[in-house]
Design an enzyme around this catalytic site. Structure first.
Site, short mmCIF file in Angstrom:
data_model
loop_
_atom_site.label_atom_id
_atom_site.label_comp_id
_atom_site.label_asym_id
_atom_site.label_seq_id
_atom_site.Cartn_x
_atom_site.Cartn_y
_atom_site.Cartn_z
N ARG A 109 0.88 -1.19 0.00
CA ARG A 109 0.00 0.00 0.00
C ARG A 109 0.91 1.23 0.00
O ARG A 109 1.68 1.44 0.95
CB ARG A 109 -0.91 0.01 1.23
CG ARG A 109 -1.59 1.35 1.45
CD ARG A 109 -2.72 1.29 2.44
NE ARG A 109 -3.86 0.58 1.89
CZ ARG A 109 -5.11 0.68 2.37
NH1 ARG A 109 -5.37 1.43 3.41
NH2 ARG A 109 -6.09 0.00 1.81
N ASP A 130 -17.37 6.87 -2.11
CA ASP A 130 -16.13 6.76 -1.34
C ASP A 130 -15.93 8.11 -0.66
O ASP A 130 -16.59 9.10 -1.00
CB ASP A 130 -14.96 6.43 -2.30
CG ASP A 130 -13.63 6.22 -1.57
OD1 ASP A 130 -13.65 5.93 -0.35
OD2 ASP A 130 -12.58 6.37 -2.22
N CYS A 190 -16.30 1.29 0.20
CA CYS A 190 -15.10 0.52 0.55
C CYS A 190 -14.72 0.69 2.02
O CYS A 190 -14.03 -0.16 2.57
CB CYS A 190 -13.94 0.90 -0.36
SG CYS A 190 -13.33 2.59 -0.14
N1 NVA Z 1 -10.03 6.73 -1.66
C1 NVA Z 1 -9.70 6.27 -0.31
C2 NVA Z 1 -9.88 4.79 -0.20
C3 NVA Z 1 -9.64 4.24 1.19
C4 NVA Z 1 -9.72 2.75 1.25
C5 NVA Z 1 -8.29 6.67 0.04
O1 NVA Z 1 -7.39 6.53 -0.81
O2 NVA Z 1 -8.06 7.14 1.16
N1 CP Z 2 -11.15 -0.24 2.24
C1 CP Z 2 -9.90 -0.27 2.71
O1 CP Z 2 -8.93 -0.46 1.96
O2 CP Z 2 -9.80 -0.09 4.06
P1 CP Z 2 -8.49 0.14 4.92
O3 CP Z 2 -7.94 1.49 4.54
O4 CP Z 2 -8.94 0.08 6.35
O5 CP Z 2 -7.49 -0.93 4.59
#
Ligand code: NVA
Ligand code: CP
Length: 313
Positions: free
Chosen positions: A101, A224, A264
């Site tokens: 990530r 989202d 999500c």
């Molecule tokens: N668009 C959001 C998704 C979180 C799972 C972000 O990148 O923070």
């Molecule tokens: N939806 C999602 O990726 O959640 P987290 O940021 O908690 O991993």
């Protein structure tokens, strides 16, 4: 060649369907696949915070017989101290897969370029493809099909979720309708890529400037956060800019009568969605959150198999 999953269209439409089918099978028989028996280790690297992704990948690797290794980039040599390429060269000698990530998609591509094991994008600034696999699995469970369904996404259409929905839902043959305020429309290149995919799968892609047009008659409604990780400084401006884009029960009532609602998570009730919608009867967000586990397990099993096929060919 080893397969990576850095963006939704790193797999084709048939491969996506196969992974979703196997995810549903793994949900019924959670310990039926043991590709990481040994146990082999899977590196889970986090440059951004996470609850669902950290838990679902950790549990998933354990369920598949392996050992998850969570690496916080803040307390490792990554992040400016050691190059991505050198990090990849070290990890690839010891782990079965690398799940990362991070911010930059280019960083993921560099990791993959120097890795002989599969690299998985567990969210970047550009895509969240593992989430879309879980979302499609959830839709499949509730609607018993994907192709031909009307899928509406309302909100920040320039973010990682919107990009992945556009590409991933087009791959699944869905009619993807996106609505965003001015300045938050999807990148033209993403819309063109999604449209080209939709042309091969029987789906379609449309972009609107207001939510009503996107949601009308939709089978699936998704949103989202308006403020993604890394955009916290823009919070006040974004809340103003997204006025009128909250999914509330009035908007939801214009979708199909049996429409389902996806998010999500994490969610900000009262901003992108009202509490009565996200906590209401059409919301399937807890199935969606659980399905991260099953979908990612199926993805890891499939990537492992692809690596073995490439070793023997
Ligand atoms: N668009 C959001 C998704 C979180 C799972 C972000 O990148 O923070
Ligand atoms: N939806 C999602 O990726 O959640 P987290 O940021 O908690 O991993």
């Amino acid at each position: 060649m080893v397969r990576h999953f850095l963006k939704d269209d790193d797999i084709n439409s048939a491969e996506q369907a196969e992974i979703i089918r196997r995810a549903i099978a793994l949900k019924k028989a959670p310990y039926s696949e043991r590709p990481f028996a040994g146990p082999k280790t899977v590196a889970l690297i986090f440059d951004k915070t996470s609850t669902r992704t950290r838990v679902s990948f950790s549990v998933g690797v354990s369920d598949l017989g392996g050992a998850p290794l969570i690496i916080d980039s803040q307390t490792s040599q990554m992040g400016g101290k050691e190059s991505v390429a050198d990090t990849a060269r070290v990890l690839t000698r010891q782990v079965a897969q690398i799940v990362w990530r991070t911010y930059s998609q280019a960083g993921l591509e560099e990791m993959a370029a120097h890795s002989s094991v599969p690299v998985v994008n567990s969210l970047s600034d550009d895509y969240h493809p593992c989430q879309i696999l879980a979302d499609l699995m959830t839709v499949q469970e509730h609607k018993h099909r994907l192709a031909g369904l009307n899928f509406a996404y309302v909100g920040d259409a320039a973010n990682n979720m919107a990009n992945s929905y556009l590409i991933g839902c087009a791959l699944a043959g869905m009619h993807v309708r996106v609505a965003a305020p001015a300045g938050y429309e999807p990148d033209l290149a993403i819309v063109q890529r999604a449209s080209a995919i939709a042309a091969t799968t029987g789906g379609s892609v449309e972009v609107f400037g207001e939510p009503a047009a996107a949601i009308r008659g939709a089978d699936v409604v998704a949103t989202d956060t308006w403020i993604s990780m890394g955009q916290e400084a823009e919070k006040a401006k974004r809340i103003q800019d997204f006025a009128g884009f909250t999914i509330d029960s009035d908007l939801m009532s214009t979708a199909a009568a049996d429409a389902i609602f996806l998010h999500c998570l994490p969610a900000y009730r009262g901003y992108e969605v009202t509490a009565d919608v996200i906590d209401g009867p059409q919301s399937v967000i807890w199935d969606e959150a659980e399905n991260r586990l099953h979908a990612q397990k199926a993805l890891m099993v499939w990537l492992d198999e692809q690596s073995k096929i490439s070793q023997h060919s």
